[in-house]
Motif scaffolding. Structure first.
Motif, mmCIF file in Angstrom:
data_model
loop_
_atom_site.group_PDB
_atom_site.id
_atom_site.type_symbol
_atom_site.label_atom_id
_atom_site.label_comp_id
_atom_site.label_asym_id
_atom_site.label_seq_id
_atom_site.Cartn_x
_atom_site.Cartn_y
_atom_site.Cartn_z
ATOM 1 N N GLN A 1 67.065 18.979 -47.676
ATOM 2 C CA GLN A 1 68.529 19.096 -47.680
ATOM 3 C C GLN A 1 69.165 18.626 -46.379
ATOM 4 O OE1 GLN A 1 70.438 22.542 -49.471
ATOM 5 N NE2 GLN A 1 68.487 23.219 -50.312
ATOM 6 N N LEU A 2 68.434 18.743 -45.256
ATOM 7 C CA LEU A 2 68.986 18.337 -43.960
ATOM 8 C C LEU A 2 68.418 17.011 -43.472
ATOM 9 C CD1 LEU A 2 69.061 21.763 -42.046
ATOM 10 C CD2 LEU A 2 70.861 20.668 -43.387
ATOM 11 N N SER A 3 67.680 16.311 -44.350
ATOM 12 C CA SER A 3 67.069 15.008 -44.003
ATOM 13 C C SER A 3 66.182 15.117 -42.764
ATOM 14 C CB SER A 3 68.174 13.955 -43.777
ATOM 15 O OG SER A 3 68.946 13.781 -44.941
ATOM 16 N N LEU A 4 65.294 16.106 -42.781
ATOM 17 C CA LEU A 4 64.386 16.344 -41.656
ATOM 18 C C LEU A 4 62.921 16.276 -42.107
ATOM 19 C CD1 LEU A 4 66.278 19.374 -40.055
ATOM 20 C CD2 LEU A 4 66.172 17.056 -39.133
ATOM 21 N N ASN A 5 62.644 15.406 -43.053
ATOM 22 C CA ASN A 5 61.300 15.344 -43.632
ATOM 23 C C ASN A 5 60.210 15.084 -42.598
ATOM 24 O OD1 ASN A 5 62.193 15.753 -46.296
ATOM 25 N ND2 ASN A 5 62.768 13.628 -46.486
ATOM 26 N N GLU A 6 60.560 14.366 -41.517
ATOM 27 C CA GLU A 6 59.545 14.019 -40.519
ATOM 28 C C GLU A 6 59.062 15.213 -39.691
ATOM 29 O OE1 GLU A 6 63.516 12.527 -38.707
ATOM 30 O OE2 GLU A 6 62.695 13.126 -40.644
ATOM 31 N N VAL A 7 59.786 16.345 -39.751
ATOM 32 C CA VAL A 7 59.361 17.517 -38.985
ATOM 33 C C VAL A 7 58.695 18.565 -39.870
ATOM 34 C CG1 VAL A 7 61.300 17.141 -37.399
ATOM 35 C CG2 VAL A 7 61.495 18.882 -39.181
ATOM 36 N N ALA A 8 58.599 18.302 -41.157
ATOM 37 C CA ALA A 8 58.089 19.309 -42.105
ATOM 38 C C ALA A 8 56.664 19.742 -41.773
ATOM 39 C CB ALA A 8 58.154 18.760 -43.532
ATOM 40 N N HIS A 9 55.803 18.784 -41.441
ATOM 41 C CA HIS A 9 54.407 19.120 -41.160
ATOM 42 C C HIS A 9 54.285 20.015 -39.928
ATOM 43 C CE1 HIS A 9 50.074 18.675 -41.243
ATOM 44 N NE2 HIS A 9 50.090 18.342 -39.966
ATOM 45 N N LEU B 1 54.930 27.797 -38.741
ATOM 46 C CA LEU B 1 55.029 28.958 -39.637
ATOM 47 C C LEU B 1 53.656 29.580 -39.865
ATOM 48 C CD1 LEU B 1 56.854 30.715 -41.368
ATOM 49 C CD2 LEU B 1 56.507 29.129 -43.264
ATOM 50 N N ALA B 2 52.623 28.752 -40.008
ATOM 51 C CA ALA B 2 51.261 29.266 -40.188
ATOM 52 C C ALA B 2 50.829 30.052 -38.958
ATOM 53 C CB ALA B 2 50.303 28.107 -40.437
ATOM 54 N N MET B 3 51.197 29.563 -37.775
ATOM 55 C CA MET B 3 50.883 30.263 -36.535
ATOM 56 C C MET B 3 51.623 31.596 -36.473
ATOM 57 S SD MET B 3 51.266 28.792 -32.656
ATOM 58 C CE MET B 3 53.031 28.624 -32.847
ATOM 59 N N PHE B 4 52.894 31.598 -36.919
ATOM 60 C CA PHE B 4 53.667 32.839 -36.931
ATOM 61 C C PHE B 4 53.007 33.873 -37.845
ATOM 62 C CE2 PHE B 4 56.765 35.528 -39.072
ATOM 63 C CZ PHE B 4 57.341 36.174 -37.983
ATOM 64 N N LYS B 5 52.607 33.429 -39.036
ATOM 65 C CA LYS B 5 51.982 34.338 -39.993
ATOM 66 C C LYS B 5 50.697 34.944 -39.422
ATOM 67 C CE LYS B 5 53.786 32.201 -44.213
ATOM 68 N NZ LYS B 5 53.447 31.479 -45.468
ATOM 69 N N GLN C 1 64.240 33.317 -43.230
ATOM 70 C CA GLN C 1 64.566 33.229 -41.810
ATOM 71 C C GLN C 1 63.439 32.570 -41.022
ATOM 72 O OE1 GLN C 1 64.791 37.085 -39.820
ATOM 73 N NE2 GLN C 1 63.483 37.993 -41.385
ATOM 74 N N TYR C 2 62.191 32.825 -41.437
ATOM 75 C CA TYR C 2 61.047 32.278 -40.709
ATOM 76 C C TYR C 2 60.861 30.788 -40.994
ATOM 77 C CZ TYR C 2 60.200 37.257 -40.172
ATOM 78 O OH TYR C 2 60.353 38.589 -39.887
ATOM 79 N N ALA C 3 61.141 30.379 -42.215
ATOM 80 C CA ALA C 3 61.067 28.951 -42.560
ATOM 81 C C ALA C 3 62.126 28.180 -41.781
ATOM 82 C CB ALA C 3 61.261 28.759 -44.057
ATOM 83 N N ALA C 4 63.338 28.726 -41.739
ATOM 84 C CA ALA C 4 64.433 28.068 -41.014
ATOM 85 C C ALA C 4 64.123 27.977 -39.526
ATOM 86 C CB ALA C 4 65.738 28.833 -41.237
ATOM 87 N N MET C 5 63.572 29.046 -38.965
ATOM 88 C CA MET C 5 63.257 29.046 -37.532
ATOM 89 C C MET C 5 62.102 28.096 -37.219
ATOM 90 S SD MET C 5 64.370 30.159 -34.704
ATOM 91 C CE MET C 5 65.474 31.463 -35.261
ATOM 92 N N ILE D 1 55.332 30.552 -29.466
ATOM 93 C CA ILE D 1 54.924 29.159 -29.264
ATOM 94 C C ILE D 1 54.383 28.949 -27.856
ATOM 95 C CG2 ILE D 1 55.813 26.795 -29.082
ATOM 96 C CD1 ILE D 1 57.704 27.521 -31.414
ATOM 97 N N ALA D 2 55.062 29.542 -26.869
ATOM 98 C CA ALA D 2 54.607 29.392 -25.482
ATOM 99 C C ALA D 2 53.201 29.959 -25.300
ATOM 100 C CB ALA D 2 55.579 30.094 -24.541
ATOM 101 N N LYS D 3 52.901 31.027 -26.006
ATOM 102 C CA LYS D 3 51.599 31.684 -25.852
ATOM 103 C C LYS D 3 50.500 31.023 -26.656
ATOM 104 C CE LYS D 3 49.376 36.229 -26.216
ATOM 105 N NZ LYS D 3 49.579 37.659 -26.547
ATOM 106 N N HIS D 4 50.784 30.661 -27.898
ATOM 107 C CA HIS D 4 49.713 30.233 -28.797
ATOM 108 C C HIS D 4 49.632 28.733 -29.053
ATOM 109 C CE1 HIS D 4 48.598 34.343 -29.644
ATOM 110 N NE2 HIS D 4 49.857 34.633 -29.926
ATOM 111 N N LEU D 5 50.757 28.030 -28.935
ATOM 112 C CA LEU D 5 50.692 26.591 -29.173
ATOM 113 C C LEU D 5 49.898 25.903 -28.074
ATOM 114 C CD1 LEU D 5 51.666 24.527 -31.234
ATOM 115 C CD2 LEU D 5 53.594 24.033 -29.738
#
Length: 243
Positions: free
Chosen positions: A104-112, A118-122, A135-139, A179-183
């Motif tokens: 919907q926002l034409s951001l397909n290149e960032v989906a992966h 999101l997997a890291m958050f889970k 909220q987590y998908a959007a973030m 992200i700062a801790k785990h990425l």
């Protein structure tokens, strides 16, 4: 005599659209049944307009939101909140996924990248967090855009989260810490895997060279052996001729 529903449908320019009136009426009746124990603090105009809005979404028909807001006599936030509540009561609320948001926002290149976040958050989120909440998908999409240096409009992204600005800010900070801790750890792990793979390749290369060297030595020995046998046979024949 036209009903209020018919009047509002007509004012929204939907009078000629097939099935809109019937679907809106159906949703209003269903809403009445399911909201018995949920007091709806909304005027009748707003209720009808919102059901017409939802009906058009179901029927995939264009809908004029600006005109709808005027007719409903509701503020924009009140309209949006009641629509979500109606969809929930009518069991029509579809949770936005990363794919939905990116399309919907034409951001397909960032989906992966967003899926990775999101997997890291889970994996590291608190036990009481519901990872399926939009909220987590959007973030995840928001931070994927940041990491990939892709511009994104926060006002356009926030409605997918169903969060108020203060709630969004809190979740944004939570994701930043995560992200700062785990990425970084993930990047180190990936680099380690790459280094290990490179070392294995080098070892394999050396092993191949050794095998190639051994093969060359074996071939040279066979040639020497054949030559020596041929020489011996020649000398033996020479001696026989002399005798």
């Amino acid at each position: 005599m036209t009903t209020l529903v018919e009047q509002l449908i007509s004012k929204m320019g939907l009078g000629e659209e097939p099935n809109v009136l019937e679907k809106t009426t159906e949703l209003l009746r269903l809403l009445e049944l399911r909201s018995t124990n949920v007091p709806l603090q909304i005027n009748e105009y707003g209720k009808i307009v919102l059901c017409a809005d939802i009906a058009c979404s179901v029927l995939d028909i264009g809908f004029d939101k600006e005109q709808a807001l005027k007719l409903s006599a509701l503020r924009k936030t009140h309209y949006a909140n009641n629509k979500r509540m109606f969809e929930k009561l009518l069991e029509l609320n579809k949770l936005a996924s990363i794919k939905d948001i990116c399309v919907q926002l034409s951001l397909n290149e960032v989906a992966h990248k967003a899926e990775d976040i999101l997997a890291m958050f889970k994996k590291f989120a608190r036990d009481d967090a519901d990872p399926d909440h939009p909220q987590y998908a959007a973030m995840a999409v928001f931070h994927a855009c940041r990491l990939l240096k892709k511009k994104v409009s926060k006002p356009k992204l926030m409605p997918f989260s169903n969060l108020r600005p203060t709630q969004w800010q809190q979740l944004e900070q939570q994701f930043e810490r995560l992200i700062a801790k785990h990425l970084k750890d993930l990047n180190v792990t990936t680099a380690g895997v790459k280094n290990k793979f490179t070392q294995q390749e080098e070892q394999n290369g050396l092993s191949k060279k050794q095998k190639s060297s051994e093969k060359t030595e074996i071939e040279e020995y066979e040639k020497w052996k054949s030559r020596m046998l041929a020489t011996a046979e020649a000398k033996l024949k020479e001696l026989e001729n002399i005798a």
